[in-house]
Design a protein around this motif. Structure first.
Motif, mmCIF file in Angstrom:
data_model
loop_
_atom_site.group_PDB
_atom_site.id
_atom_site.type_symbol
_atom_site.label_atom_id
_atom_site.label_comp_id
_atom_site.label_asym_id
_atom_site.label_seq_id
_atom_site.Cartn_x
_atom_site.Cartn_y
_atom_site.Cartn_z
ATOM 1 N N MET A 1 -11.220 -7.570 -2.985
ATOM 2 C CA MET A 1 -10.635 -7.460 -1.651
ATOM 3 C C MET A 1 -10.380 -5.991 -1.337
ATOM 4 S SD MET A 1 -7.338 -9.435 -0.096
ATOM 5 C CE MET A 1 -6.171 -8.507 -1.092
ATOM 6 N N PHE A 2 -10.773 -5.561 -0.146
ATOM 7 C CA PHE A 2 -10.767 -4.138 0.183
ATOM 8 C C PHE A 2 -9.377 -3.511 0.086
ATOM 9 C CE2 PHE A 2 -10.406 -0.773 3.459
ATOM 10 C CZ PHE A 2 -11.255 0.148 2.869
ATOM 11 N N ILE A 3 -8.386 -4.102 0.739
ATOM 12 C CA ILE A 3 -7.056 -3.498 0.739
ATOM 13 C C ILE A 3 -6.465 -3.483 -0.661
ATOM 14 C CG2 ILE A 3 -4.688 -3.771 1.576
ATOM 15 C CD1 ILE A 3 -5.813 -4.759 4.218
ATOM 16 N N ALA A 4 -6.692 -4.546 -1.424
ATOM 17 C CA ALA A 4 -6.134 -4.654 -2.772
ATOM 18 C C ALA A 4 -6.668 -3.591 -3.726
ATOM 19 C CB ALA A 4 -6.395 -6.040 -3.344
ATOM 20 N N GLN A 5 -7.734 -2.880 -3.330
ATOM 21 C CA GLN A 5 -8.233 -1.775 -4.155
ATOM 22 C C GLN A 5 -7.135 -0.748 -4.404
ATOM 23 O OE1 GLN A 5 -11.524 -2.410 -5.364
ATOM 24 N NE2 GLN A 5 -12.696 -1.092 -4.014
ATOM 25 N N ALA A 6 -6.195 -0.630 -3.463
ATOM 26 C CA ALA A 6 -5.137 0.369 -3.596
ATOM 27 C C ALA A 6 -4.184 0.048 -4.731
ATOM 28 C CB ALA A 6 -4.359 0.482 -2.284
ATOM 29 N N TYR A 7 -4.171 -1.204 -5.201
ATOM 30 C CA TYR A 7 -3.311 -1.552 -6.335
ATOM 31 C C TYR A 7 -3.765 -0.869 -7.615
ATOM 32 C CZ TYR A 7 -0.633 -5.140 -3.868
ATOM 33 O OH TYR A 7 0.213 -5.793 -3.015
ATOM 34 N N LYS A 8 -5.004 -0.374 -7.634
ATOM 35 C CA LYS A 8 -5.500 0.340 -8.808
ATOM 36 C C LYS A 8 -4.949 1.765 -8.862
ATOM 37 C CE LYS A 8 -10.004 -2.028 -8.494
ATOM 38 N NZ LYS A 8 -11.465 -1.819 -8.354
ATOM 39 N N ALA A 9 -4.306 2.210 -7.785
ATOM 40 C CA ALA A 9 -3.869 3.598 -7.655
ATOM 41 C C ALA A 9 -2.354 3.681 -7.546
ATOM 42 C CB ALA A 9 -4.525 4.232 -6.433
ATOM 43 N N GLN A 10 -1.848 4.899 -7.460
ATOM 44 C CA GLN A 10 -0.438 5.121 -7.157
ATOM 45 C C GLN A 10 -0.249 4.825 -5.673
ATOM 46 O OE1 GLN A 10 1.874 5.913 -9.475
ATOM 47 N NE2 GLN A 10 0.263 5.870 -11.035
ATOM 48 N N ASN A 11 0.444 3.727 -5.339
ATOM 49 C CA ASN A 11 0.422 3.237 -3.966
ATOM 50 C C ASN A 11 1.766 3.132 -3.286
ATOM 51 O OD1 ASN A 11 1.566 0.721 -4.919
ATOM 52 N ND2 ASN A 11 -0.474 0.208 -5.676
ATOM 53 N N GLY A 12 2.784 3.842 -3.802
ATOM 54 C CA GLY A 12 4.062 3.872 -3.089
ATOM 55 C C GLY A 12 3.850 4.373 -1.674
ATOM 56 N N PHE A 13 4.479 3.711 -0.686
ATOM 57 C CA PHE A 13 4.170 4.070 0.701
ATOM 58 C C PHE A 13 4.552 5.510 1.010
ATOM 59 C CE2 PHE A 13 4.718 3.945 5.383
ATOM 60 C CZ PHE A 13 3.442 3.511 5.707
ATOM 61 N N TRP A 14 5.547 6.067 0.322
ATOM 62 C CA TRP A 14 5.913 7.459 0.571
ATOM 63 C C TRP A 14 4.728 8.379 0.294
ATOM 64 C CZ3 TRP A 14 5.519 11.229 -3.114
ATOM 65 C CH2 TRP A 14 5.443 10.816 -4.446
ATOM 66 N N ARG A 15 3.870 7.973 -0.631
ATOM 67 C CA ARG A 15 2.698 8.794 -0.935
ATOM 68 C C ARG A 15 1.743 8.843 0.264
ATOM 69 N NH1 ARG A 15 2.158 9.760 -6.568
ATOM 70 N NH2 ARG A 15 3.692 8.577 -7.785
ATOM 71 N N TYR A 16 1.645 7.734 1.009
ATOM 72 C CA TYR A 16 0.781 7.722 2.196
ATOM 73 C C TYR A 16 1.367 8.590 3.310
ATOM 74 C CZ TYR A 16 -1.907 4.048 -0.043
ATOM 75 O OH TYR A 16 -2.700 3.344 -0.906
ATOM 76 N N LEU A 17 2.694 8.642 3.383
ATOM 77 C CA LEU A 17 3.320 9.527 4.368
ATOM 78 C C LEU A 17 3.075 10.985 4.014
ATOM 79 C CD1 LEU A 17 6.739 7.674 4.859
ATOM 80 C CD2 LEU A 17 4.716 7.590 6.335
ATOM 81 N N VAL A 18 3.264 11.315 2.736
ATOM 82 C CA VAL A 18 3.019 12.692 2.291
ATOM 83 C C VAL A 18 1.539 13.030 2.426
ATOM 84 C CG1 VAL A 18 3.081 14.264 0.311
ATOM 85 C CG2 VAL A 18 4.993 12.704 0.724
ATOM 86 N N GLY A 19 0.673 12.090 2.063
ATOM 87 C CA GLY A 19 -0.760 12.325 2.179
ATOM 88 C C GLY A 19 -1.194 12.553 3.612
ATOM 89 N N SER A 20 -0.615 11.782 4.527
ATOM 90 C CA SER A 20 -0.931 11.972 5.952
ATOM 91 C C SER A 20 -0.515 13.361 6.413
ATOM 92 C CB SER A 20 -0.230 10.904 6.790
ATOM 93 O OG SER A 20 -0.688 9.605 6.445
ATOM 94 N N LEU A 21 0.627 13.836 5.917
ATOM 95 C CA LEU A 21 1.087 15.185 6.260
ATOM 96 C C LEU A 21 0.132 16.236 5.705
ATOM 97 C CD1 LEU A 21 3.233 17.024 7.504
ATOM 98 C CD2 LEU A 21 4.486 16.906 5.327
#
Length: 317
Positions: A1-21
């Protein structure tokens, strides 16, 4: 499943906020060459109150086009950095569930939207020649082709990596379902086009097109369990449009083959393709790639992939 691929990684949502920045800052750094070129050309007084359409009248169109697209190269670097170092994720896992990128899918979607765009543009020229001015100039057009072929796919891929890849997975892990990331990424994608000059010229009804395109690309990604179709479709749409048609009120003003000189005001008829053509595109793709389980893939839950059991290992042996 495409979205579930992120479970293989460090996926805390704060990381997506920092990454977007990080991606936003990288894109901003990439805009410095354009700012410097404008400053050299006209000085600081021109920078005050300048809108996007002024860029192409201040500098050479091809130069301006190139300098705008350069920022996406820097943004791509920001994406690669965030995915590798912040999330410790394989880049492939943010793009597709397949063992490797399926170029045939990308090329098919590219060809699909290219044929549609070319046919509709030629039809408009023959049926309403007063609205399209033939402005083909071999030398500037040849330069445009080189710039567009090299950099437009980077521009469109960056947008797809961010919205249909990075944020799709981030919102999916956060919400534990698929409809929320589809809605959120489509709305954000559409909203980021709100300040395009097309909106000021044609009216806010054009936002239906941007929101609809976001949903189209998001549905492609979720139903196909990968971004190949969305990447190809977006690249084909922007590249062929940049080469075929320009106007004084578009975000990208290029030395294209035609120039639209019609009244830019839009009405409901202008956004009807979102409700007619887009479903046809999805129907073609669904038939070709045998999509099934629409309800589950668009509205179902997102769960961590199960670890193989001892029985599974023994069966594999």
């Amino acid at each position: 499943m495409f979205i579930a691929q992120a479970y293989k990684a460090q996926n805390g949502f704060w990381r997506y906020l920092v990454g977007s920045l990080i991606i936003f800052i990288a894109s901003g750094i990439g805009q410095i060459p354009l700012v410097v070129a404008l400053f050299i050309k006209k000085g600081p007084e021109l920078m005050q109150g300048m809108d996007e359409s002024d860029l192409f009248t201040t500098l050479n169109k091809n130069l301006t086009f190139f300098l705008i697209l350069i920022s996406f190269v820097f943004a791509l670097g920001g994406i690669l950095f965030a995915v590798k170092f912040l999330h410790q994720q394989k880049f492939k896992d943010m793009v597709t569930t397949r063992p490797k990128f399926d170029w045939s899918r990308a090329w098919f979607a590219f060809g699909l939207v290219t044929v549609y765009t070319v046919v509709m543009t030629l039809a408009a020229y023959f049926y309403s020649p007063e609205d399209l001015l033939l402005t083909f100039d071999p030398v500037p057009f040849a330069i445009l082709v080189v710039i567009a072929v090299l950099f437009v796919p980077i521009q469109t891929s960056v947008e797809e990596f961010v919205f249909r890849g990075y944020l799709m997975q981030g919102f999916g892990i956060l919400a534990k379902n698929r409809w929320f990331p589809l809605v959120m990424t489509s709305l954000i994608f559409g909203g980021m086009h709100y300040f395009n000059p097309e909106i000021g010229a044609m009216g806010e009804i054009v936002m239906v097109f941007y929101f609809g395109t976001g949903f189209l690309l998001g549905i492609m990604t979720l139903m196909d369990e990968g971004m190949e179709l969305a990447l190809g479709f977006h690249a084909g749409n922007n590249l062929i449009t940049a080469l075929l048609v320009t106007a004084d009120w578009t975000a990208f003003q290029t030395d294209s083959i035609f120039k639209d000189i019609s009244d830019p005001k839009a009405d409901l008829f202008d956004v009807l393709p979102v409700f007619i053509i887009y479903p046809i595109f999805l129907g073609i793709l669904a038939y070709k790639y045998k999509w099934t389980g629409w309800k589950e893939k668009l509205f179902g839950p997102v769960e961590p992939p199960q670890e193989p059991s001892l029985e599974d290992h023994l069966a594999a042996d």
